[in-house]
Write a protein that holds these residues in place. Structure first.
Motif, PDB file in Angstrom:
ATOM      1  N   GLU A   1      37.159 -10.588 -18.609  1.00 22.22           N
ATOM      2  CA  GLU A   1      36.526 -11.636 -17.519  1.00 22.22           C
ATOM      3  C   GLU A   1      37.477 -11.073 -16.405  1.00 22.22           C
ATOM      4  O   GLU A   1      37.241 -10.932 -15.097  1.00 22.22           O
ATOM      5  CB  GLU A   1      36.705 -13.087 -17.669  1.00 22.22           C
ATOM      6  CG  GLU A   1      35.494 -13.488 -18.595  1.00 22.22           C
ATOM      7  CD  GLU A   1      35.674 -14.995 -18.871  1.00 22.22           C
ATOM      8  OE1 GLU A   1      34.720 -15.578 -19.317  1.00 22.22           O
ATOM      9  OE2 GLU A   1      36.836 -15.476 -18.940  1.00 22.22           O
ATOM     10  N   LEU A   2      38.942 -11.202 -16.545  1.00 20.58           N
ATOM     11  CA  LEU A   2      39.889 -10.526 -15.773  1.00 20.58           C
ATOM     12  C   LEU A   2      39.739  -9.416 -15.084  1.00 20.58           C
ATOM     13  O   LEU A   2      39.931  -8.954 -13.801  1.00 20.58           O
ATOM     14  CB  LEU A   2      41.236 -10.837 -16.110  1.00 20.58           C
ATOM     15  CG  LEU A   2      42.108 -12.200 -16.653  1.00 20.58           C
ATOM     16  CD1 LEU A   2      43.110 -12.006 -17.123  1.00 20.58           C
ATOM     17  CD2 LEU A   2      42.155 -12.874 -15.278  1.00 20.58           C
ATOM     18  N   ASN A   3      39.045  -8.595 -16.029  1.00 20.71           N
ATOM     19  CA  ASN A   3      38.713  -7.061 -15.855  1.00 20.71           C
ATOM     20  C   ASN A   3      37.653  -7.064 -14.550  1.00 20.71           C
ATOM     21  O   ASN A   3      37.904  -6.477 -13.589  1.00 20.71           O
ATOM     22  CB  ASN A   3      38.393  -6.350 -16.688  1.00 20.71           C
ATOM     23  CG  ASN A   3      37.945  -4.770 -16.179  1.00 20.71           C
ATOM     24  OD1 ASN A   3      38.816  -4.191 -15.563  1.00 20.71           O
ATOM     25  ND2 ASN A   3      36.749  -4.399 -16.675  1.00 20.71           N
ATOM     26  N   ARG A   4      36.672  -7.883 -14.710  1.00 14.52           N
ATOM     27  CA  ARG A   4      35.516  -7.873 -13.881  1.00 14.52           C
ATOM     28  C   ARG A   4      36.037  -8.465 -12.584  1.00 14.52           C
ATOM     29  O   ARG A   4      35.468  -7.863 -11.499  1.00 14.52           O
ATOM     30  CB  ARG A   4      34.584  -8.701 -14.555  1.00 14.52           C
ATOM     31  CG  ARG A   4      33.243  -9.219 -13.465  1.00 14.52           C
ATOM     32  CD  ARG A   4      32.334  -9.925 -14.034  1.00 14.52           C
ATOM     33  NE  ARG A   4      31.557  -8.967 -14.664  1.00 14.52           N
ATOM     34  CZ  ARG A   4      30.582  -9.505 -15.523  1.00 14.52           C
ATOM     35  NH1 ARG A   4      30.148 -10.821 -15.606  1.00 14.52           N
ATOM     36  NH2 ARG A   4      29.562  -8.790 -16.177  1.00 14.52           N
TER      37      ARG A   4
ATOM     38  N   GLU B   1      35.447  -6.877  -8.926  1.00  7.51           N
ATOM     39  CA  GLU B   1      34.723  -7.606  -7.785  1.00  7.51           C
ATOM     40  C   GLU B   1      35.610  -7.782  -6.719  1.00  7.51           C
ATOM     41  O   GLU B   1      35.123  -7.611  -5.487  1.00  7.51           O
ATOM     42  CB  GLU B   1      33.948  -8.842  -8.406  1.00  7.51           C
ATOM     43  CG  GLU B   1      33.079  -8.696  -9.395  1.00  7.51           C
ATOM     44  CD  GLU B   1      32.381  -9.861  -9.818  1.00  7.51           C
ATOM     45  OE1 GLU B   1      33.269 -10.989  -9.715  1.00  7.51           O
ATOM     46  OE2 GLU B   1      31.445  -9.853 -10.743  1.00  7.51           O
ATOM     47  N   ASN B   2      36.749  -8.185  -6.730  1.00  8.01           N
ATOM     48  CA  ASN B   2      37.657  -8.363  -5.659  1.00  8.01           C
ATOM     49  C   ASN B   2      38.388  -7.022  -5.092  1.00  8.01           C
ATOM     50  O   ASN B   2      38.826  -7.054  -4.161  1.00  8.01           O
ATOM     51  CB  ASN B   2      38.853  -9.266  -6.268  1.00  8.01           C
ATOM     52  CG  ASN B   2      38.185 -10.582  -6.654  1.00  8.01           C
ATOM     53  OD1 ASN B   2      37.414 -11.026  -6.055  1.00  8.01           O
ATOM     54  ND2 ASN B   2      38.980 -11.221  -7.477  1.00  8.01           N
TER      55      ASN B   2
ATOM     56  N   ASN C   1      40.460  -1.132 -17.208  1.00 10.38           N
ATOM     57  CA  ASN C   1      40.017   0.083 -16.374  1.00 10.38           C
ATOM     58  C   ASN C   1      38.897  -0.069 -15.474  1.00 10.38           C
ATOM     59  O   ASN C   1      37.945  -0.550 -16.117  1.00 10.38           O
ATOM     60  CB  ASN C   1      39.935   1.370 -17.140  1.00 10.38           C
ATOM     61  CG  ASN C   1      39.901   2.570 -16.497  1.00 10.38           C
ATOM     62  OD1 ASN C   1      39.479   2.865 -15.323  1.00 10.38           O
ATOM     63  ND2 ASN C   1      40.782   3.583 -17.206  1.00 10.38           N
ATOM     64  N   PRO C   2      38.783   0.106 -14.123  1.00  8.74           N
ATOM     65  CA  PRO C   2      37.625  -0.056 -13.423  1.00  8.74           C
ATOM     66  C   PRO C   2      36.549   0.579 -13.671  1.00  8.74           C
ATOM     67  O   PRO C   2      35.460   0.509 -13.191  1.00  8.74           O
ATOM     68  CB  PRO C   2      38.374   0.317 -11.981  1.00  8.74           C
ATOM     69  CG  PRO C   2      39.729   0.235 -11.943  1.00  8.74           C
ATOM     70  CD  PRO C   2      40.213   0.559 -13.423  1.00  8.74           C
ATOM     71  N   SER C   3      36.775   1.654 -14.539  1.00  6.50           N
ATOM     72  CA  SER C   3      35.683   2.626 -14.948  1.00  6.50           C
ATOM     73  C   SER C   3      34.933   1.608 -16.176  1.00  6.50           C
ATOM     74  O   SER C   3      34.023   2.159 -16.672  1.00  6.50           O
ATOM     75  CB  SER C   3      36.114   3.615 -15.951  1.00  6.50           C
ATOM     76  OG  SER C   3      36.813   3.394 -16.762  1.00  6.50           O
ATOM     77  N   GLN C   4      35.226   0.385 -16.356  1.00  5.00           N
ATOM     78  CA  GLN C   4      34.482  -0.310 -17.452  1.00  5.00           C
ATOM     79  C   GLN C   4      32.947  -0.550 -17.172  1.00  5.00           C
ATOM     80  O   GLN C   4      32.318  -0.568 -18.013  1.00  5.00           O
ATOM     81  CB  GLN C   4      35.149  -1.674 -17.639  1.00  5.00           C
ATOM     82  CG  GLN C   4      34.780  -2.497 -18.881  1.00  5.00           C
ATOM     83  CD  GLN C   4      34.473  -3.923 -18.969  1.00  5.00           C
ATOM     84  OE1 GLN C   4      35.544  -4.412 -18.088  1.00  5.00           O
ATOM     85  NE2 GLN C   4      33.548  -4.624 -19.293  1.00  5.00           N
ATOM     86  N   ASN C   5      32.348  -0.530 -15.997  1.00  7.43           N
ATOM     87  CA  ASN C   5      31.191  -0.504 -15.603  1.00  7.43           C
ATOM     88  C   ASN C   5      30.488   0.737 -15.987  1.00  7.43           C
ATOM     89  O   ASN C   5      29.191   0.661 -16.116  1.00  7.43           O
ATOM     90  CB  ASN C   5      31.110  -0.620 -13.913  1.00  7.43           C
ATOM     91  CG  ASN C   5      31.854   0.527 -13.269  1.00  7.43           C
ATOM     92  OD1 ASN C   5      32.433   1.446 -13.709  1.00  7.43           O
ATOM     93  ND2 ASN C   5      31.335   0.609 -11.951  1.00  7.43           N
ATOM     94  N   THR C   6      31.173   1.805 -16.412  1.00 10.16           N
ATOM     95  CA  THR C   6      30.306   2.895 -17.196  1.00 10.16           C
ATOM     96  C   THR C   6      30.955   2.897 -18.759  1.00 10.16           C
ATOM     97  O   THR C   6      30.175   3.357 -19.714  1.00 10.16           O
ATOM     98  CB  THR C   6      30.589   4.189 -16.563  1.00 10.16           C
ATOM     99  OG1 THR C   6      32.089   4.321 -16.250  1.00 10.16           O
ATOM    100  CG2 THR C   6      29.983   4.049 -15.101  1.00 10.16           C
TER     101      THR C   6
END
Length: 334
Positions: A263-266, A270-271, A291-296
Motif C-alpha cells: 500500500e505504501l508503495n502504491r 500515485e503521489n 520500486n516504482p516499476s511495481q506497476n509492471t
C-alpha cells in the motif's frame, strides 16, 4: 464430396460460390467466416474482461496489489532459519520471509513506514504483547540464521542508535531512562522501547536471532541490531515476526505487514514523491515504498523455511494458505 458447394451450385449463387472457394471451401464460406470472426471478437472481449481490462473489472483489479511468491524450490540460495530447542520455553514462534526490490529513496517513504510499523505494533501486535515485527537489510545478514536463547549477562547486541551492550545492562539502562522520563513529564506513561521492558520480566533466558558469525541481529520484543539497520539505499529486506502466543498470530501479522508495504508503495507511485531528505537516524527499522516499476513487476516475496536443529521443517512462509487474510486487497501469483 462438398455437399454445401453442391447446394450453392444448384442454386446458382455465383458470388457466394466464389467467396466460398476463395475461403477454401469445406465450411469456410462467407457465413462461416463471419461467425468465426464474431467468435474471435467474443473471445478477445472475454480475455480483456478476465485480465481486468473490462470496464467494471478494471476498477476492482486496480484496487488490488500484486505479489509474486518465489518458492524455495525455485530459489538457488534460499534463506533458512534454524530454531534451537531452548526457545520453546521463552518465545517459541517465528515466521520469516524475504522481500525483494524495495525502493526507500522517494520523499519521506522511510519515515512513513516507520510510523506505519509503530502503528502495527500498537494495533495488531497489541503493544508487542502478542507479536513483534523486526526488519533487516538482507545484504547485511550472514546466513544461515539461528533463533536461539541466551542468558541476560551473555547476550550482547548493538541496539539501534546505541553502542554494543549486554542485554541485562540494556534493560537496566532503559529502566533508568524510563524513570527519568516519568520524573520529567510527571506522569506514569513512558514512550519508545521503555514500554516493553515488562515483557521480559521473570525470564531466565532471552530470545535472539543470531547470524552465521554469531552476531545478534534481533532481540525481540525489545530491539533490532544497528548492524542490519535498513537505510535509504536498502533494496532487499528480511522480515521477521516473533510471538510467545501462537504461530497463526505471527502469520497474520506478516500478512498485514506485506500488505502495508504494498500500500505504501502504491501511495508513493500515485503521489509521485520527489526525492527528499530523510534523516538516517529516523530509519530505525522497517521497509517502505517499493520500486516504482511495481506497476509492471509485482513485488516478490521469497519463501523462508524455519527448521529445527535436525533440519525438520517447522514453518514455511508464505505457504499456499498464507496471505489469505488480505486476499481481498492483494492478488498473489503463486
Amino acid at each position: 464430396k462438398d455437399k454445401r458447394l453442391e447446394k450453392m451450385v444448384n442454386g446458382c449463387q455465383t458470388k457466394a460460390i466464389l467467396d466460398y472457394l476463395r475461403a477454401g471451401g469445406r465450411g469456410k464460406g462467407k457465413a462461416e467466416s463471419t461467425r468465426e470472426e464474431a467468435r474471435k471478437k467474443k473471445r478477445e472481449k472475454q480475455q480483456k474482461k478476465d485480465s481486468g481490462d473490462g470496464e467494471q473489472d478494471e476498477v476492482e483489479e486496480a484496487s488490488k496489489l500484486l505479489v509474486k511468491v518465489l518458492h524455495v524450490s525455485e530459489n538457488p540460495a534460499p534463506l533458512v532459519v534454524k530454531v534451537s530447542p531452548g526457545i520453546k520455553d521463552v518465545r517459541p514462534f517465528i515466521v520469516c520471509c524475504v522481500l525483494k526490490g524495495v525502493n526507500l529513496k522517494p520523499g519521506n517513504a522511510l519515515k512513513r513506514f516507520l510510523s506505519a510499523q509503530t502503528k502495527l505494533h500498537e494495533d495488531i501486535c497489541e503493544k508487542r504483547t502478542v507479536a513483534t515485527i523486526a526488519t533487516h537489510d538482507l545484504q547485511l545478514i550472514k546466513a544461515p540464521l539461528m533463533y536461539d536463547v541466551q542468558p541476560p549477562d551473555t547476550l550482547k547486541i548493538t541496539p539501534l542508535g546505541r553502542k554494543e551492550i549486554k542485554a541485562k545492562d540494556l534493560l537496566r539502562q532503559l529502566q533508568l531512562e524510563a524513570e527519568e522520563q516519568r520524573k520529567q513529564k510527571k506522569r506514569q506513561n513512558v514512550s519508545g522501547l521503555h514500554r516493553y521492558l515488562q515483557l521480559l520480566d521473570g525470564k531466565d533466558n532471552y530470545p535472539c536471532l543470531v547470524d552465521a558469525e554469531g552476531v545478534v541481529i534481533s532481540f525481540p520484543p525489545i530491539t533490532n541490531s544497528e548492524k542490519t539497520k535498513i537505510r535509504k539505499d536498502t533494496r532487499d529486506l528480511f522480515l521477521e515476526v516473533t510471538s510467545d502466543t501462537s504461530l497463526q498470530i505471527c502469520k497474520d501479522v506478516m500478512d498485514t505487514l506485506i500488505l502495508k508495504i504494498a500500500e505504501l508503495n502504491r501511495s508513493a507511485l500515485e503521489n509521485k514523491e520527489d526525492s527528499g531528505s530523510d534523516n538516517e537516524s529516523d530509519a530505525l527499522c522497517g521497509p517502505a515504498a517499493l520500486n516504482p516499476s511495481q506497476n509492471t513487476q509485482p513485488m516478490v516475496v521469497e519463501q523462508v523455511r524455519v527448521v529445527d536443529t535436525d533440519g525438520n521443517l517447522k514453518v514455511l512462509y508464505p505457504s499456499k494458505t498464507d496471505l489469505s487474510t488480505v486476499s481481498s486487497l492483494l492478488t498473489v501469483i503463486r
